[in-house]
Design an enzyme around this catalytic site. Sequence first.
Site, PDB file in Angstrom:
ATOM      1  N   GLY A   1       0.822  -1.199   0.000  1.00 28.00           N
ATOM      2  CA  GLY A   1       0.000   0.000   0.000  1.00 28.00           C
ATOM      3  C   GLY A   1       0.858   1.251   0.000  1.00 28.00           C
ATOM      4  O   GLY A   1       2.032   1.227   0.380  1.00 28.00           O
ATOM      5  N   CYS A   2       0.263   2.348  -0.407  1.00 26.63           N
ATOM      6  CA  CYS A   2       1.012   3.603  -0.546  1.00 26.63           C
ATOM      7  C   CYS A   2       1.479   4.121   0.807  1.00 26.63           C
ATOM      8  O   CYS A   2       2.659   4.443   0.983  1.00 26.63           O
ATOM      9  CB  CYS A   2       0.174   4.636  -1.287  1.00 26.63           C
ATOM     10  N   TYR A   3       0.573   4.209   1.777  1.00 23.42           N
ATOM     11  CA  TYR A   3       0.978   4.654   3.113  1.00 23.42           C
ATOM     12  C   TYR A   3       1.978   3.675   3.718  1.00 23.42           C
ATOM     13  O   TYR A   3       2.936   4.068   4.386  1.00 23.42           O
ATOM     14  CB  TYR A   3      -0.227   4.745   4.049  1.00 23.42           C
ATOM     15  N   ALA A   4       1.736   2.377   3.503  1.00 22.48           N
ATOM     16  CA  ALA A   4       2.628   1.367   4.078  1.00 22.48           C
ATOM     17  C   ALA A   4       4.037   1.509   3.512  1.00 22.48           C
ATOM     18  O   ALA A   4       5.019   1.390   4.238  1.00 22.48           O
ATOM     19  CB  ALA A   4       2.073  -0.032   3.807  1.00 22.48           C
TER      20      ALA A   4
ATOM     21  N   ALA B   1       5.618   4.221   2.289  1.00 21.19           N
ATOM     22  CA  ALA B   1       6.332   5.380   2.832  1.00 21.19           C
ATOM     23  C   ALA B   1       6.684   5.164   4.292  1.00 21.19           C
ATOM     24  O   ALA B   1       7.778   5.529   4.753  1.00 21.19           O
ATOM     25  CB  ALA B   1       5.490   6.641   2.652  1.00 21.19           C
TER      26      ALA B   1
END
Lengths: 344, 344, 344, 344
Positions: D151-154, D156
Amino acid sequence: MDSGKIRVGIVGATGYAGQELIRLIIGHPYAELSYLAATTDEGDVTAVLPQFQGAAVPSLEAYTKEQCKNACEAVFVALPSGVSGTVAAGLWDAGLRVVDLSGDLRLTSTDYALWYDREPVRDTYLHQSVYGLSEWNREAICAASLVANPGCYATATLLSLMPLARGGLLTENVVTVDAKSGVTGAGRSPKLANQLAELADNFFPYRVGRHQHTPEVEQALGADIKVVLTTQLLPIARGIYVSAYVPDVQASALPELRHLYHDAYAETPFVHLLSDGMVPQLKAVRGSNSCHIQLAVEERTNTLLIFAAIDNLQKGAAGQAVQNLNLMFGLDETAGLSVYGLAP
Amino acid sequence: MDSGKIRVGIVGATGYAGQELIRLIIGHPYAELSYLAATTDEGDVTAVLPQFQGAAVPSLEAYTKEQCKNACEAVFVALPSGVSGTVAAGLWDAGLRVVDLSGDLRLTSTDYALWYDREPVRDTYLHQSVYGLSEWNREAICAASLVANPGCYATATLLSLMPLARGGLLTENVVTVDAKSGVTGAGRSPKLANQLAELADNFFPYRVGRHQHTPEVEQALGADIKVVLTTQLLPIARGIYVSAYVPDVQASALPELRHLYHDAYAETPFVHLLSDGMVPQLKAVRGSNSCHIQLAVEERTNTLLIFAAIDNLQKGAAGQAVQNLNLMFGLDETAGLSVYGLAP
Amino acid sequence: MDSGKIRVGIVGATGYAGQELIRLIIGHPYAELSYLAATTDEGDVTAVLPQFQGAAVPSLEAYTKEQCKNACEAVFVALPSGVSGTVAAGLWDAGLRVVDLSGDLRLTSTDYALWYDREPVRDTYLHQSVYGLSEWNREAICAASLVANPGCYATATLLSLMPLARGGLLTENVVTVDAKSGVTGAGRSPKLANQLAELADNFFPYRVGRHQHTPEVEQALGADIKVVLTTQLLPIARGIYVSAYVPDVQASALPELRHLYHDAYAETPFVHLLSDGMVPQLKAVRGSNSCHIQLAVEERTNTLLIFAAIDNLQKGAAGQAVQNLNLMFGLDETAGLSVYGLAP
Amino acid sequence: MDSGKIRVGIVGATGYAGQELIRLIIGHPYAELSYLAATTDEGDVTAVLPQFQGAAVPSLEAYTKEQCKNACEAVFVALPSGVSGTVAAGLWDAGLRVVDLSGDLRLTSTDYALWYDREPVRDTYLHQSVYGLSEWNREAICAASLVANPGCYATATLLSLMPLARGGLLTENVVTVDAKSGVTGAGRSPKLANQLAELADNFFPYRVGRHQHTPEVEQALGADIKVVLTTQLLPIARGIYVSAYVPDVQASALPELRHLYHDAYAETPFVHLLSDGMVPQLKAVRGSNSCHIQLAVEERTNTLLIFAAIDNLQKGAAGQAVQNLNLMFGLDETAGLSVYGLAP
């Protein structure tokens, strides 16, 4: 430096066009950065331009002709108008192939003095320089060693109007060009008017009736065509959008005009006449060297509408400059350039 | 409810114009909200519109004519065109004073059918309704009980051109109007094209050659004046910017034209001809009911340029609607309205 | 000048807080602008600040204490820290009631020297000045003649944390405050970093670990509470958003905490604890003096989350300054201020 | 199709990640688009995605496993969670190498059921799939035929914290992660909350305390580390910014931590620890697959601050997916990807 790649320098490397040139040449398959000069910064590029973190590029130097000449075969000069042309001329004298991105080498000396309110460079250079509107001056650019890269507004306007002008369809008309630009076109020097706090949610015209790209457009169109060019600021970083109005065109002429434009750009990789029902969008060309064009006729008033979108830092500046470099060196015209915009 | 204030309702209260009406009436010294109807939401306003946290306003209800009639003396109808006019007509029949913000009551039935591609309301209502361009129709509005509030593009265009039209200076001309709008003008119903991911950093025209504000402008200008109206989307929430081009105007006429505009608007609180050297800015009118106008002549082509800026939700919708309410009730024209924009 | 209104001056009238003060005082029912001083501009306000087209306001002057004193009963000083406090102190000595919007009068001399790296004003003034956090220092402000208006980050943070601090619930905790601000907070002086071309589509922190609002927050919280304050720039003009994290709070405590916040702000017109399920939004408070707050507990980690939104130019600067003026003069606290945000 | 290039398909080609995948594969030196399936659109890609004007790409089709299998060697599945994993599993069963961009194959079935509130795919597939955090799982990805793209948040968050976690420096800590995202992360289906009129000038959190990337982060960090993940919406299209707070870290440890991070990423082409004094900026990574990281210690509270910036559609989705494809096929990890952001 025996990579076999063309050794390319950039003078004015930290301005917005300069930054885009760095990015494009880093990704260019046949060219490499061999020299970077900047007026306000020296040293490590990434300290000033953090987007180049990790790149192996030359350090920023204060410009000297000698160093530039020794380091490069070709050079982009992207300094402010009034300075850029002289530097470009000097480097051309020194034997380099030069693309100048300023307005200094585009006009006759008379027009330059009038619209820029400044002394032009010597006529020798004005006569030597070739106007770098790639799609319409390809042969001359291929043979050139000094190219005057077109202005951003001029590029979008000319790609919109040249098929008509060359087709002899603009005589006796005044063409109205309502143009809008992102603020990177205004340069990187801090100004109150360009602060986000001033521009966000805002829109307004500037240099009404006296934008210096007006004579550039008229000179390229020829045949005494007159253009009203209104330049306006969009609250975004990149992009030029042109809405052009040509009077006295019947709706019945539209299919033929579409053929004219289609044929004019059929072989070009970057300029596209859109299908019926679509309109150019700034975002579809962002980060690419493409220009999207659409035609329509307002039947009730017999007005031809032409819409065009480019990225001002690409087709309007650095992208077209690289396209011209490619032509000058006999390379594939698209080398190092993107055709497809970064959307969304 | 014996505050002595005018009891005002809003039908279509959660749309963008409706929200602005709520805000304006909350702050109005002589009016109070007595009824709020919405199509998609019921109950507590702040659950839907968090900017009204802490306000004592009526709950959102599903619309019924009976409830609206009982609760209100005056009502704003801000529903989509095609629905709004019928609701407005019904409430007017029921004895309320009505301002309709849709396009349903602005045109002749012929033009409506042509441009909206839909059945118009009965001619009775079209004949009864008064076009609510406050500055140019003040007397009729003061006497009216049913007002057709002008369209956002039409308002900015007409404030730009009416002094010329009424002065008899537009005959035989085609006027080119290149207009730009923030996206609240497109309404609150979710659409892919209006998502931030699509619009951010973007710009493009829509409804080219067939925007329904075109006949509204031409009807108000009269005298067979034709307008090319291009409507384009800015990547911002609020604002309309008009750049209008009138051919065949000499630079020598400019001082006289400035007098004409100055006189036309000297007594109006919201419309301002700017001083020489200034240009209208969207941000200077944001959140206010003002319109800023500037004139210029492009000497080389004898083209008159007129620039105008309004907030589409204020002077282009809710603000002008409140201004018209004030006129209808004999109040100070500026009651509850702001003259000064929220900048920066 | 015998309108009976309070004669109010602004020193630093063209800065962003100054502009907002002009707008608020123009609309104030009990105050009027009697003096405007600016550092960089003189003469007609509308030439510099076009949003005030049509307003009858004093011309911009170069500041002199004598003129300011003669023209005003009360004055807002909105100059840069390092200058502002001295001017404010001088005007207070001259008998005016003064609200200083800079950081110069907020801290002890020791903290000021440490965090501002500059000489503080004399202790006399620091002791005389009252910290203008309206909701938490109302009595002292009512009696004050010299008010140190809080910083924008400090205001949003303190409104988020004061109920806990006063309730004795913050002892031994380190509170993490992740704060985001629009760029008007950075002032109006042009800087490369604040150009739209740099900020658009961007986000980043600045002054990490050394923002000068940190000691201001800790001083007001008292009891040796330590705050990690991270200040970050949003690509918008206005607004401050605070996300605060307090460790070691059980989910079971949430109802009681909601009561605590509810009670703390029940009587205040501008600070609102939102209903369950809602979160503060910047746009809901834009252009208003309101602060929206919400609480949540992350159960898995026993972390209390507090979210708060204000408009940095309103509750974070000019709005709170007017609120404090109202308190100092015994007026209705909301006079001249808006409770409801300009949305959309 | 005997270009020798890898034949690659995209299922979910018109979503925002899908669009980015099209653009990346068009420019990929060793892969070519051989199949495009979309749920809502069929036919010519450029009619839906105008940025691909002029590209020779397959038409959009309604998805069938049979056609996909026949056309491709490898496939990206970028459908909504709940659908994507099943399609991906089916194509993997059919013998294709698959990168799934949804959340369906990342968690254990227990965590998936808990955080996604939906039936997980069969354990067989969950066990087979390899978590595609390229820099930390390179060997497994090289050997994999089914990759669960993070995932994108994961992404970063994990790039910010993995050096600490693997170094054993996170035990017993709760890490606070204040994260901000552009709105493309919310997908392309129209929603009121994602309209520009709602989001412009706005900022707010969503899914507070229950964002589904939380267990993904904790699973990868291991060792019972708990993360408070706050997800917030920036008013821009692209980008994820993470500000992470780790308690109980002395300032004296900073040089060693910088070494740790430097070493962790020294050999990676896309992840860069910035030099002292710089902070990650969203714009510096926009349009690139890079991640910029910086560390700081707030001395007064012994808090380690970690900042990281990525483009959510690149390193947070399509870019990392291509990076993983490159690894799976033994290609240069950077093939078809950009290291340098599109700025300004």
